[in-house]
Design a protein around this motif. Structure first.
Motif, PDB file in Angstrom:
ATOM      1  N   CYS A  62       0.851  -1.187   0.000  1.00 53.57           N
ATOM      2  CA  CYS A  62       0.000   0.000   0.000  1.00 53.57           C
ATOM      3  C   CYS A  62       0.885   1.233   0.000  1.00 53.57           C
ATOM      4  CB  CYS A  62      -0.912   0.026   1.220  1.00 53.57           C
ATOM      5  SG  CYS A  62      -1.963   1.510   1.318  1.00 53.57           S
ATOM      6  N   ILE A  63       0.621   2.131  -0.930  1.00 51.99           N
ATOM      7  CA  ILE A  63       1.342   3.403  -1.000  1.00 51.99           C
ATOM      8  C   ILE A  63       0.347   4.527  -0.770  1.00 51.99           C
ATOM      9  CG2 ILE A  63       2.676   4.984  -2.438  1.00 51.99           C
ATOM     10  CD1 ILE A  63       3.823   2.596  -3.894  1.00 51.99           C
ATOM     11  N   ILE A  65       0.108   8.474  -0.751  1.00 58.87           N
ATOM     12  CA  ILE A  65       0.935   9.491  -1.389  1.00 58.87           C
ATOM     13  C   ILE A  65       0.150  10.782  -1.589  1.00 58.87           C
ATOM     14  CG2 ILE A  65       0.368   8.645  -3.718  1.00 58.87           C
ATOM     15  CD1 ILE A  65       3.328   9.300  -4.474  1.00 58.87           C
ATOM     16  N   VAL A  69      -4.323  10.093  -6.749  1.00 55.43           N
ATOM     17  CA  VAL A  69      -4.031   8.678  -6.950  1.00 55.43           C
ATOM     18  C   VAL A  69      -5.045   7.964  -7.844  1.00 55.43           C
ATOM     19  CG1 VAL A  69      -2.763   8.464  -4.795  1.00 55.43           C
ATOM     20  CG2 VAL A  69      -5.234   8.084  -4.806  1.00 55.43           C
ATOM     21  N   VAL A  83       4.796  10.429 -10.850  1.00 56.31           N
ATOM     22  CA  VAL A  83       4.550   9.022 -10.554  1.00 56.31           C
ATOM     23  C   VAL A  83       3.723   8.393 -11.674  1.00 56.31           C
ATOM     24  CG1 VAL A  83       3.454   7.397  -8.964  1.00 56.31           C
ATOM     25  CG2 VAL A  83       4.654   9.416  -8.068  1.00 56.31           C
ATOM     26  N   LYS A  85       1.954   4.967 -12.125  1.00 49.47           N
ATOM     27  CA  LYS A  85       1.614   3.850 -11.248  1.00 49.47           C
ATOM     28  C   LYS A  85       2.008   2.506 -11.850  1.00 49.47           C
ATOM     29  CE  LYS A  85      -2.760   4.825 -10.422  1.00 49.47           C
ATOM     30  NZ  LYS A  85      -4.102   4.872  -9.781  1.00 49.47           N
ATOM     31  N   SER A  89       4.565  -0.279 -10.121  1.00 52.00           N
ATOM     32  CA  SER A  89       4.166  -1.677  -9.919  1.00 52.00           C
ATOM     33  C   SER A  89       5.143  -2.629 -10.597  1.00 52.00           C
ATOM     34  CB  SER A  89       2.751  -1.915 -10.454  1.00 52.00           C
ATOM     35  OG  SER A  89       1.796  -1.209  -9.707  1.00 52.00           O
ATOM     36  N   ILE A  96      -0.396  -2.759  -6.450  1.00 55.45           N
ATOM     37  CA  ILE A  96      -0.289  -1.798  -5.349  1.00 55.45           C
ATOM     38  C   ILE A  96      -1.661  -1.219  -5.041  1.00 55.45           C
ATOM     39  CG2 ILE A  96       0.703   0.423  -4.610  1.00 55.45           C
ATOM     40  CD1 ILE A  96       3.073  -0.160  -6.485  1.00 55.45           C
ATOM     41  N   TRP A  98      -3.187   1.971  -3.990  1.00 52.36           N
ATOM     42  CA  TRP A  98      -2.816   3.381  -3.947  1.00 52.36           C
ATOM     43  C   TRP A  98      -3.884   4.158  -3.180  1.00 52.36           C
ATOM     44  CZ3 TRP A  98       1.711   5.236  -6.123  1.00 52.36           C
ATOM     45  CH2 TRP A  98       2.380   4.373  -7.002  1.00 52.36           C
ATOM     46  N   ASN A 100      -4.642   8.158  -1.163  1.00 55.28           N
ATOM     47  CA  ASN A 100      -4.176   9.508  -0.868  1.00 55.28           C
ATOM     48  C   ASN A 100      -3.528   9.539   0.516  1.00 55.28           C
ATOM     49  OD1 ASN A 100      -5.057  12.310   0.528  1.00 55.28           O
ATOM     50  ND2 ASN A 100      -4.632  12.647  -1.632  1.00 55.28           N
ATOM     51  N   ASP A 101      -2.527  10.383   0.701  1.00 56.00           N
ATOM     52  CA  ASP A 101      -1.828  10.402   1.985  1.00 56.00           C
ATOM     53  C   ASP A 101      -2.745  10.753   3.145  1.00 56.00           C
ATOM     54  OD1 ASP A 101      -2.015  13.068   0.991  1.00 56.00           O
ATOM     55  OD2 ASP A 101      -0.320  13.702   2.200  1.00 56.00           O
TER      56      ASP A 101
END
Length: 326
Positions: A62-63, A65, A69, A83, A85, A89, A96, A98, A100-101
């Protein structure tokens, strides 16, 4: 051999990585890498994995970011990374998740320990009421945490980029100054680490004072001295006043009767200042909705790695969802 999950919390300044076998409570091999030291996300992830014994042992990824996303390719608002995606990967040979931070921050607040929270404002929270998660770091993050069935559902967006709304004559003058620099003045342009120096310059301009500080950390430090720098103190005071109004706007939008959770890298470094500022007064000064806002408690998150914790929780929820549909 047992497999790990890989979680990442990618902001504009730092890329944080960790491994976990036991969700948010079992983070290990935590590392913080400076984004400026790497040309892209792939190389930063590769550097992290090379430093661990987990290559070939990753189960899920899990990213979280600070980017849009939902798009296949995007740039980060406050650093040089772009980025793709699919390329990320392919580089780590994994699908992954993805997020949001600030979706990760919201997930973290769904399981936050009370020992990791400091009280900013008293209130009466509804146990299953919606929550607002918001905070200034390099940028300004905003997310909702919505009560859903027996759990929680994060609602992500780009709330830090809404138009800045002044609530006083001084703030209107600051907005006018900022209009000379930017075609659109978002809340993040002023209420973030990246915006702190613009706010400092605007306050200096209004007061006809020559600014001398060059970094946000200097403003924070000089404003909180026993004998503070006057311009830095004014800047941070206005920052708190603006932030109270902006957080209240978010609380009204999300109907955050479950409370407001402040996160990000700036506020833990100025907790005492925040308490004595006009933040709470600005938060509740909303005319006909003042009584509504007065009931909302506000907490400051002091957890060390809420973004990584939230990414681990997101993975667990995704795993449970997949099991439920099979």
């Amino acid at each position: 051999m047992s497999k790990y999950d890989l979680v990442a919390d990618i902001g504009a300044t730092n890329a944080r990585f960790a491994l976990t076998r036991n969700g948010a409570q079992g983070l290990s091999h935590i590392q913080v890498l400076a984004c400026a030291d790497y040309p892209n996300l792939e190389t930063a992830m590769a550097a992290y994995l090379d430093s661990t014994d987990a290559i070939g042992l990753i189960a899920k990824v899990c990213i979280a970011i600070a980017g849009t996303v939902h798009m296949p390719e995007f740039s980060l608002a406050n650093n040089h990374w772009r980025v793709n995606k699919a390329q990320v990967s392919a580089a780590i040979k994994h699908d992954i998740l993805w997020i949001n931070d600030f979706t990760a921050q919201a997930w973290a607040m769904s399981e936050i320990n009370s020992s990791d929270l400091l009280l900013v404002k008293q209130g009466q929270a509804e146990e299953q009421g919606n929550r607002l998660v918001m905070g200034p770091g390099t940028g300004l993050g905003v997310a909702g945490l919505i009560a859903h069935d027996q759990g929680w559902l994060p609602v992500m967006g780009e709330g830090g980029h809404v138009s800045f709304s002044p609530s006083s004559k001084v703030q209107a003058e600051i907005l006018a100054y900022m209009w000379q620099r930017y075609g659109h003045v978002s809340a993040e342009r002023l209420l973030s680490g990246s915006g702190m120096m613009d706010l400092y310059a605007a306050v200096a301009h209004i007061n006809a004072i020559e600014p001398s500080l060059t970094k946000p950390a200097q403003v924070l430090q000089q404003a909180q001295l026993a004998t503070p720098d006057d311009l830095a103190h004014q800047t941070l005071s206005i920052f708190c006043d603006m932030l109270g109004n902006t957080v209240a706007n978010g609380a009204l939008m999300f109907g955050s009767v479950g409370g407001v959770y402040l996160t990000g890298g700036i506020l833990p470094r100025m907790y005492d200042f925040l308490l004595t500022s006009s933040f709470n007064h600005s938060f509740t000064s909303k005319g006909r909705t003042s009584a509504y806002l007065e009931q909302m408690p506000i907490y400051l998150c002091m957890a060390q790695q809420p973004g990584l914790q939230g990414a681990a929780i997101a993975l667990n929820n995704d795993r449970e969802r997949m099991h439920a549909t099979t």
